[in-house]
Design a protein around this motif. Structure first.
Motif, PDB file in Angstrom:
ATOM      1  N   ARG A  70       0.839  -1.207   0.000  1.00  0.00           N
ATOM      2  CA  ARG A  70       0.000   0.000   0.000  1.00  0.00           C
ATOM      3  C   ARG A  70       0.874   1.257   0.000  1.00  0.00           C
ATOM      4  O   ARG A  70       0.617   2.210  -0.735  1.00  0.00           O
TER       5      ARG A  70
ATOM      6  N   GLN B 135      -7.658   6.507   0.303  1.00  0.00           N
ATOM      7  CA  GLN B 135      -7.371   5.075   0.380  1.00  0.00           C
ATOM      8  C   GLN B 135      -7.688   4.567   1.769  1.00  0.00           C
ATOM      9  O   GLN B 135      -7.749   5.327   2.730  1.00  0.00           O
TER      10      GLN B 135
ATOM     11  N   CYS C 296      -5.099  -1.759   4.729  1.00  0.00           N
ATOM     12  CA  CYS C 296      -5.186  -3.144   4.248  1.00  0.00           C
ATOM     13  C   CYS C 296      -6.116  -3.968   5.131  1.00  0.00           C
ATOM     14  O   CYS C 296      -6.219  -3.743   6.327  1.00  0.00           O
TER      15      CYS C 296
ATOM     16  N   PHE D  83      -6.342  -3.769  -0.448  1.00  0.00           N
ATOM     17  CA  PHE D  83      -6.675  -2.425   0.010  1.00  0.00           C
ATOM     18  C   PHE D  83      -7.304  -1.673  -1.155  1.00  0.00           C
ATOM     19  O   PHE D  83      -6.954  -1.862  -2.303  1.00  0.00           O
TER      20      PHE D  83
END
Lengths: 237, 68
Positions: A169, A183, A186, A195
């Motif tokens: 990520r 975002q 995860c 993710f």
């Protein structure tokens, strides 16, 4: 007959005439105090989660996304006594729903999946560990890799997977920072870590290209899925 | 990075997305383990959704037990 809810939009545009939802029932729109909801009738309440129904739910949300404005996808299984009850429930949450619609406006969700294979005891296999590797050797591998190897050595496979996914990520964020609107962290479960990232539609192709080109050069194997309606950014995660 | 050609991965992700994510309007979503016939799928990857459903079912039982 109860009302099943798929997604919410600002746009009062019409539902495609041939759009079919759960159990082959026609999708329609209802007005809810400034918002529009795409719904259908549903016979069985509560709704059992069969694969066909899950696919149908996603297909309606995807159709709403294809129809123009990015919708706010609703979690599977939400039913109301009738259209009026659905409209009232939506109206009661109107401010927060509007805020979320604004957050995802013009965006789609991409999901980066890091697969660790089926052997739950060997998460570090993903990192190319060889027999006899010194888990603390930082001359070849980075400190992160050494840490993962140590976790795997200690039998903490789930944590190793999560950390591994977080490394991916951060790598994605590093190469596509300007292209990612938002975002989430995860999530990991038995061999699959993933993710989600929120990307502007106008940046979608560029973002996909950047991620696909950048990660393999860093030794990262992952699968890019999407674009999807922004389920992970609709709140209530 | 591979293109999407793995049916199992797509199915697993679809289920994770649709069952676990999205806005909640009604306040509660009823999904029990018994309701999920997705377990029958021949997936090479165990579905997160099953874990979620089990957790929901556990919480429901604990809630029912503490209320009785």
């Amino acid at each position: 007959m109860a009302t099943y809810l798929y997604c919410i939009r600002n746009d009062p545009g019409a539902v495609p005439a041939d759009l079919i939802g759960l159990d082959g029932l026609r999708v329609r729109s209802i007005y809810a105090t400034g918002l529009t909801a795409w719904v259908s009738d549903v016979v069985e309440v509560p709704v059992r989660s069969t694969l066909e129904r899950v696919k149908a739910h996603d297909a309606v949300c995807s159709a709403a996304m294809a129809a123009g404005e990015t919708p706010l996808p609703i979690r599977f299984g939400q039913t109301f006594a009738d259209d009026g009850a659905a409209a009232n429930a939506i109206a009661a949450r109107r401010p927060v729903l509007r805020e979320r619609l604004t957050r995802v406006a013009g965006c789609v969700e991409l999901r980066i999946v890091v697969s660790h294979g089926r052997d739950a005891d060997e998460p570090a296999a993903l990192l190319g560990r060889q027999p006899g590797d010194d888990p603390f050797d930082q001359t070849v591998a980075g400190r992160g890799t050494a840490f993962l190897r140590r976790l795997a050595r200690e039998g903490r496979a789930d944590l190793a997977r999560e950390v591994s996914c977080e490394e991916v990520r951060h790598a994605v964020r590093a190469v596509a920072k300007e292209l990612i609107v938002d975002q989430q962290r995860c999530e990991a479960a038995r061999g699959v870590s993933f993710f989600p990232v929120l990307v502007r539609r106008s940046d979608l192709d560029t973002c996909r290209s950047v991620i696909r080109m950048s990660l393999p050069s860093q030794g990262i194997e992952a699968t890019l899925l999407g674009p999807f309606p922004p389920y992970s950014f609709a709140g209530d995660a | 990075m591979s293109d999407v050609d793995n049916t199992s991965l797509e199915l697993s992700d679809l289920i994770n997305r649709v069952l676990d994510k999205g806005a909640v309007i009604a306040g509660s979503v009823t999904i029990s383990v018994a309701d999920i016939d997705l377990v029958q799928l021949d997936l090479t990857i165990v579905l997160t959704a099953i874990e979620t459903a089990r957790a929901i079912e556990r919480r429901r039982r604990e809630s029912a037990e503490s209320g009785s």
